[in-house]
Design a protein around this motif. Structure first.
Motif, PDB file in Angstrom:
ATOM      1  N   ALA A 322       4.898 -14.213   2.126  1.00 26.52           N
ATOM      2  CA  ALA A 322       6.293 -13.883   2.447  1.00 26.52           C
ATOM      3  C   ALA A 322       7.094 -13.831   1.162  1.00 26.52           C
ATOM      4  O   ALA A 322       7.726 -14.790   0.764  1.00 26.52           O
ATOM      5  CB  ALA A 322       6.864 -14.930   3.390  1.00 26.52           C
ATOM      6  N   LYS A 476       1.329 -16.490  11.793  1.00 30.45           N
ATOM      7  CA  LYS A 476       2.374 -17.189  11.037  1.00 30.45           C
ATOM      8  C   LYS A 476       3.777 -16.890  11.555  1.00 30.45           C
ATOM      9  O   LYS A 476       4.551 -17.809  11.790  1.00 30.45           O
ATOM     10  CB  LYS A 476       2.251 -16.789   9.566  1.00 30.45           C
ATOM     11  CG  LYS A 476       3.266 -17.454   8.659  1.00 30.45           C
ATOM     12  CD  LYS A 476       2.918 -17.148   7.209  1.00 30.45           C
ATOM     13  CE  LYS A 476       3.985 -17.623   6.260  1.00 30.45           C
ATOM     14  NZ  LYS A 476       3.597 -17.378   4.867  1.00 30.45           N
ATOM     15  N   CYS A 477       4.115 -15.610  11.720  1.00 30.46           N
ATOM     16  CA  CYS A 477       5.510 -15.319  12.063  1.00 30.46           C
ATOM     17  C   CYS A 477       5.703 -15.123  13.563  1.00 30.46           C
ATOM     18  O   CYS A 477       4.810 -14.683  14.279  1.00 30.46           O
ATOM     19  CB  CYS A 477       6.038 -14.138  11.254  1.00 30.46           C
ATOM     20  SG  CYS A 477       5.582 -12.519  11.853  1.00 30.46           S
ATOM     21  N   GLY A 517      11.155  -7.170  12.781  1.00 31.43           N
ATOM     22  CA  GLY A 517      11.186  -8.561  12.346  1.00 31.43           C
ATOM     23  C   GLY A 517       9.913  -9.135  11.783  1.00 31.43           C
ATOM     24  O   GLY A 517       9.943 -10.218  11.196  1.00 31.43           O
ATOM     25  N   LEU A 519       6.550 -10.129   9.611  1.00 35.12           N
ATOM     26  CA  LEU A 519       6.404 -10.418   8.181  1.00 35.12           C
ATOM     27  C   LEU A 519       5.601  -9.355   7.443  1.00 35.12           C
ATOM     28  O   LEU A 519       5.931  -8.973   6.344  1.00 35.12           O
ATOM     29  CB  LEU A 519       5.744 -11.789   8.044  1.00 35.12           C
ATOM     30  CG  LEU A 519       5.710 -12.470   6.688  1.00 35.12           C
ATOM     31  CD1 LEU A 519       5.582 -13.974   6.883  1.00 35.12           C
ATOM     32  CD2 LEU A 519       4.594 -11.995   5.801  1.00 35.12           C
TER      33      LEU A 519
ATOM     34  N   HIS C  42       9.286 -19.878   3.569  1.00 30.80           N
ATOM     35  CA  HIS C  42       8.055 -19.663   4.326  1.00 30.80           C
ATOM     36  C   HIS C  42       8.093 -18.322   5.066  1.00 30.80           C
ATOM     37  O   HIS C  42       7.077 -17.697   5.299  1.00 30.80           O
ATOM     38  CB  HIS C  42       7.917 -20.821   5.310  1.00 30.80           C
ATOM     39  CG  HIS C  42       6.583 -20.930   5.969  1.00 30.80           C
ATOM     40  ND1 HIS C  42       5.400 -20.932   5.265  1.00 30.80           N
ATOM     41  CD2 HIS C  42       6.232 -21.068   7.265  1.00 30.80           C
ATOM     42  CE1 HIS C  42       4.393 -21.063   6.117  1.00 30.80           C
ATOM     43  NE2 HIS C  42       4.862 -21.135   7.338  1.00 30.80           N
ATOM     44  N   GLY C  43       9.296 -17.908   5.468  1.00 30.84           N
ATOM     45  CA  GLY C  43       9.457 -16.600   6.114  1.00 30.84           C
ATOM     46  C   GLY C  43       8.746 -16.453   7.432  1.00 30.84           C
ATOM     47  O   GLY C  43       8.260 -15.377   7.760  1.00 30.84           O
ATOM     48  N   ALA C  44       8.643 -17.523   8.214  1.00 33.48           N
ATOM     49  CA  ALA C  44       7.847 -17.459   9.437  1.00 33.48           C
ATOM     50  C   ALA C  44       8.682 -17.311  10.703  1.00 33.48           C
ATOM     51  O   ALA C  44       8.273 -16.625  11.627  1.00 33.48           O
ATOM     52  CB  ALA C  44       6.967 -18.695   9.552  1.00 33.48           C
ATOM     53  N   ARG C  46      11.634 -15.920  11.139  1.00 31.98           N
ATOM     54  CA  ARG C  46      12.246 -14.586  11.131  1.00 31.98           C
ATOM     55  C   ARG C  46      13.655 -14.569  11.747  1.00 31.98           C
ATOM     56  O   ARG C  46      14.177 -13.495  12.060  1.00 31.98           O
ATOM     57  CB  ARG C  46      11.380 -13.534  11.827  1.00 31.98           C
ATOM     58  CG  ARG C  46       9.907 -13.598  11.503  1.00 31.98           C
ATOM     59  CD  ARG C  46       9.571 -13.497  10.067  1.00 31.98           C
ATOM     60  NE  ARG C  46       9.705 -12.175   9.481  1.00 31.98           N
ATOM     61  CZ  ARG C  46       9.513 -11.935   8.194  1.00 31.98           C
ATOM     62  NH1 ARG C  46       9.190 -12.912   7.380  1.00 31.98           N
ATOM     63  NH2 ARG C  46       9.666 -10.727   7.714  1.00 31.98           N
TER      64      ARG C  46
END
Lengths: 616, 163, 251
Positions: A322, A476-477, A517, A519, C42-44, C46
């Protein structure tokens, strides 16, 4: 033996050519890629060896084992040179006759030749309609190359592009050449290769890395396997040229673990390239060091994404990073890293050899060169094909692929793997290049082309891809993980006949959030199969939701099999084939299916000679 | 005593693998692949051992072991049936093949039969798409497979065991 | 310093800071569940998505890990941002349908009900626990396992983690209360990560102070007198008071 400079390479090449031209032996070329082996090519090879020994033909015939030529449909096959006789769909028992008739004598065995649509027998491989509309710049030499023998590659003019580059060009000139050629990344992204190299060369840090992405994960695609198995040196040569242009000394090839033969051939090829001095210190007498390490993947689709691939090489789980910084600036171990796909690297020697002018004449305005596709699914001629960019889908499916198998009707063509979409018949006139398919809601992708016919359920296909991705996403996202999970639940209830009308809107809303949205590219494109089937095959969704019917007869809960007693002769074929013993009945009396035991595999439907089994 | 010997030999083997990879922390995936190849799965004690030797937190190793599909923390059955579920195989009925095998031999994908003889696994694409549906039985590829032909093949290898 | 525009308000921020930090300083509200000052972004989750405009081109990025640049235009509440954010929250609400913190968040951003199939998870996999253990404590006792929809936070082999010192930083940072600390009679228990570690008791009053391994960890890290580690905060205060009184009475 090391080849130390361009004149040594030239001499070596000329000697190889003289040796072959003097050779009076015939050559039997046997295609032994993974697909050929799966079709029994090893047995054919063993019979050939045995018969040659028995008939003492050592002095008259030579065997060359090659990778896949492309026409997987008719494997196992062999070609006899110099005449170029092509025998296909072989059985080990045919070998004896081949050696007797076509090696010891000069006869052609009619029954083993390829028969075209009109029933005409074709002698030469190149005359087969499947190959006729192709332009096989990369795959064409496969039949001359034993991938375990570097000499075969050199005899095809291999490593001469490298030799030319190192002897005559500055790194910047190489980059300029690639830029002018219009070569774009074959992995699916389509980023201009020359520009990527330039960015990486200009990045201030050292060392720099070049990586070959051979983590071919798209289900239904095997172009890279084909190249790695059949012609690994073309990829290695491309990487060395790229490394020189970028200013890198270290290369990696990241290969899928599921490709054992490709890994094997690549390992041999790397060692031979080192032995010949194409890798290592002072390559071709130039003060230039470069070597390549092979890294095996661990079985994770997401590792095809460049930052996940880098994480995997670094010894971490393959989670995309990220960060808003490109890998050409900070990639492997935080250093400038240039990643290209297998097919892109294989194109590099070709661009140098032909010059950018000739190379860029092939293709369309924005997409240059050829592209390899794996043409599979419900198509007559399955296989690997190589065509100039800009060819239409129709030409691929009907002229090369020979149309739909079993006289069924065409329904859709799926391209771009789980990131792509399904296009209906109305779009068959679209030219295949980087941009046209994207505009229609699919993408050219890395080259998988799966043809679907009337027996394919498009809701089931959408569910298939979502199911695939929900397990292959790194997790993860939130939008990707939870979005796929929600999509899967919705699609499952539709295919089970419990869908609601609002479900289609829900799917579209999730698509929207995932696109905006997620990643990484896996997530942002993951909804494409759903989105494109909703767009082009909405009526099938509606049939599932409103009429509780699966028009293609695929969705288990919406399909029932029954035996029509007036048509059933009681032959017992269905009873015997049923894997779960759901069919009962006495001999010569009408049989019946126990619906509670039936797993809807359709075996009885397929096996019945009297069309007594009905699917509804 | 015997167990001690086994442990010792085992550690020897692992040391060999570690040395082969130059005790290099970043080659941990390759190290684990070698262990998987050696034992057919990743034994817990071996993972703890390499964690210590490479001074790498066990949590990292466990993450890797559970992230990649090539790894298994449980021993596989004596025989392995892998069904390809690539797109080309799917449209030609791959999912039905998995289901039939599951019912016929009472084994779930990713698991093994109670007698430990047969493991069933699925793979997302073997790249032998022209031959779909494809099944690999103990390393041998079978193209254009049908449920009945596969049943014969699997029963064949299982019967050989009983002899 | 660089100048950026956030929701038509021009602000001047230090180079290399991320949009989210810059906005927080100006009290501009951007939701974020996986972000914590002091930890790597971490960008998880969102949720911190914003729209940025750079040389006329617009796109959506996560503000927690997008570094500021001169002239960058940031919009935190465009129609597209709000719509995406709401669907992400709705997806989270389906995952954690009974979690109070997620319910509150959903309500705040106008999501009243999730239309997706409901589950009763508490963990949203933001990774704060895993990251604090790695980046701050330096222990990496816990990590993620599995992938895709099977991803979860766990200790290796789901066994009591050897490296865990029982400090409870993971529970402290958990935004949904999914990780809970339970101090028993003799043991500290953190069930979610299979941790169970004996407690050390105050040498004066016998009340529990901290897990044994945490005390050992602190002893290693600092060079304070031994005595301090075995005295609870209350007794330390009393001791100081006593010493003070003793000192004053001597005078």
């Amino acid at each position: 033996m090391k080849i130390k400079n361009s004149s040594e390479l030239k001499n070596y090449y000329e000697n190889l050519i003289i040796k072959t031209s003097k050779r009076e032996k015939r050559t039997i070329v046997l295609s032994m890629g993974t697909c050929g082996i799966a079709r029994g090519a090893s047995d054919i090879l063993n019979s050939i060896k045995k018969e040659v020994r028995k008939r003492k033909l050592h002095n008259r015939v030579e065997i060359r084992v090659t990778g896949c030529h492309g026409f997987c449909e008719v494997e196992p096959f062999l070609i006899i040179y110099p005449q170029g006789i092509f025998y296909c769909k072989l059985q080990p028992a045919d070998v004896r006759q081949i050696l007797m008739e076509s090696i010891e004598k000069n006869n052609i065995i009619e029954r083993l030749l390829y028969t075209d649509e009109k029933g005409k027998k074709i002698i030469k491989e190149t005359d087969i309609p499947f190959y006729k509309k192709q332009m096989r710049l990369l795959l064409g030499s496969n039949r001359f190359i034993d991938p375990a023998n570097i000499d075969d590659y050199i005899a095809q003019g291999g490593y001469q592009s490298l030799s030319y580059v190192l002897g005559n060009m500055q790194p910047e000139e190489v980059i300029e050449e690639i830029k002018k050629s219009g070569l774009r990344g074959r992995g699916g992204g389509g980023f201009p290769t020359g520009r990527k190299w330039e960015l990486c060369r200009r990045a201030p840090e050292f060392p720099k890395y070049v990586i070959c992405n051979a983590d071919e994960g798209d289900p239904g695609a095997y172009m890279d396997r084909g190249l790695l198995e059949a012609n690994p040196h073309s990829i290695i040569e491309g990487m060395i040229i790229g490394a020189y242009a970028i200013g890198s000394n270290y290369g990696y090839v990241y290969v899928r673990n599921e490709y054992p033969l490709a890994i094997h051939h690549l390992n041999i090829a790397l060692q031979q390239a080192r032995d010949y001095g194409f890798l290592g210190d002072d390559i071709m007498g130039k003060d230039f060091y470069f070597d390549i390490e092979m890294v095996k993947g661990g079985g994770a689709f997401v590792c095809g994404e460049s930052t996940a691939l880098i994480a995997s090489i670094e010894g971490k789980p393959g989670e995309p990073r990220a960060k808003y910084i490109h890998t050409v600036e900070a990639g492997l171990y935080g250093k400038p890293t240039n990643i290209n796909n297998v097919e892109t690297w294989a194109n590099v020697p070709l661009v140098i050899k032909n010059g950018w002018q000739r190379y860029s004449k092939i293709g369309t305005e924005t997409s240059k060169g050829t592209k390899i596709f794996s043409l599979v699914g419900k198509i007559k001629n399955s296989g690997l094909i190589e065509v100039p960019m800009g060819i239409t889908l129709k030409q691929i499916v009907f002229d090369i692929g020979g149309g739909i198998a079993n006289s069924k009707r065409f329904k859709a063509i799926q391209t771009g793997g789980p990131s792509g979409g399904c296009l209906p018949e109305a779009h068959l006139d679209l030219p295949v290049d980087f941009d046209s398919l994207s505009e229609a809601g699919s993408m050219m992708g890395s080259g998988g082309m799966i043809v679907m016919d009337e027996d394919t359920c498009m809701v089931d296909v959408a569910r298939y891809f979502v199911n695939f991705l929900k397990e292959e996403s790194c997790g993860k996202c939130v939008p990707c993980r939870e979005g796929l999970s929600a999509m899967f639940e919705i699609l499952t209830r539709i295919t089970e006949g419990n869908g609601k009308h609002e479900d289609m809107d829900l799917l579209e809303e999730i698509s929207f959030a995932m696109k905006n949205g997620s990643l990484c590219a896996l997530g942002t494109t993951a909804s494409n199969p759903v989105f494109s089937t909703l767009k082009y095959f909405r009526d099938e969704y509606i049939a599932h939701i409103e009429k509780k019917r699966c028009p293609a007869g695929v969705c288990k809960n919406l399909v029932h099999y029954e035996i029509m007693s007036d048509a059933c002769r009681g032959c017992g074929a269905c009873l015997k084939i049923c894997p779960v013993s759901a069919i009962q009945g006495e001999k010569k009396k009408p049989h019946s299916i126990d619906d509670t035991k039936c797993i809807r595999c359709g075996e009885c439907f397929e096996v019945c000679k009297f069309s007594a089994v009905r699917r509804k | 005593m015997r167990e001690k010997e086994y442990l010792f030999n085992n550690a020897n083997k692992i040391d060999e693998i570690l040395v082969k990879h130059g005790m290099n922390r970043s080659r941990i995936v390759a190290i684990m692949q070698d262990i998987q190849n050696e034992f057919g799965y990743l034994p817990e004690k071996n993972l703890k051992y390499i964690s210590m030797k490479l001074q790498t937190p066990l949590s990292q190793i466990y993450s890797i072991a559970t992230f990649y599909r090539a790894f298994s923390l449980k021993p596989r059955g004596k025989h392995l049936v892998t069904v390809c579920l690539g797109t080309a195989c799917h449209v030609r009925g791959g999912a039905r093949i998995v289901e039939s095998i599951q019912k016929m031999f009472d084994v779930k994908p990713g698991e093994k039969t109670k007698d430990g003889l047969l493991s069933l696994e699925t793979v997302n694409c073997l790249g032998a798409c022209a031959l779909g549906p494809v099944v690999v039985v103990d390393g041998k590829y079978h193209g254009h497979i049908t449920i009945s032909r596969l049943e014969r093949i699997v029963k064949g290898i299982l019967n050989e065991n009983k002899k | 310093m660089v100048n950026i525009t956030v929701n038509s308000q021009i602000i001047s921020v230090k180079e290399k800071t991320y949009i989210l930090e810059a906005a927080k300083k100006q009290s501009i509200d951007i939701p974020a569940l996986c972000w914590q000052p002091g930890l790597e972004p971490h960008g998880a989750c969102r949720l911190c998505l914003v729209e940025i405009e750079k040389s006329g081109r617009k796109r959506m990025v996560t503000s927690c890990n997008y570094p500021v640049e001169e002239g960058l235009i940031v919009r935190t509440n465009t129609e597209e941002v709000v719509k995406t954010r709401k669907i992400i929250i709705e997806l989270l609400l389906a995952r954690c349908s009974t979690n109070k913190k997620i319910q509150e968040l959903a309500e705040k951003y106008g999501v009243t009900e999730s239309r997706f199939e409901k589950k009763e998870e508490d963990c949203i996999l933001c990774g704060l626990c895993v990251r604090v253990c790695r980046e701050i404590i330096g222990k990496e006792a816990i990590g993620f396992s599995g992938r895709g929809i099977y991803r979860k936070v766990t200790s290796p082999f789901e066994q009591p983690p050897q490296e865990c010192i029982g400090c409870g930083s993971c529970a402290f940072l958990c935004p949904t209360g999914a990780i809970k600390i339970e101090n028993g009679l003799n043991m500290r228990k953190i069930a979610e990560i299979n941790c169970e570690i004996p407690l050390v008791f105050c040498q004066y009053c016998g009340r529990p102070i901290a897990p044994l391994r945490q005390i050992e960890f602190l002893k290693e890290k600092t060079s304070l007198p031994e005595d301090i580690f075995y005295t609870c905060a209350e007794c330390k205060r009393k001791n100081y008071a006593r010493r003070l009184i003793a000192m004053s009475s001597k005078r």
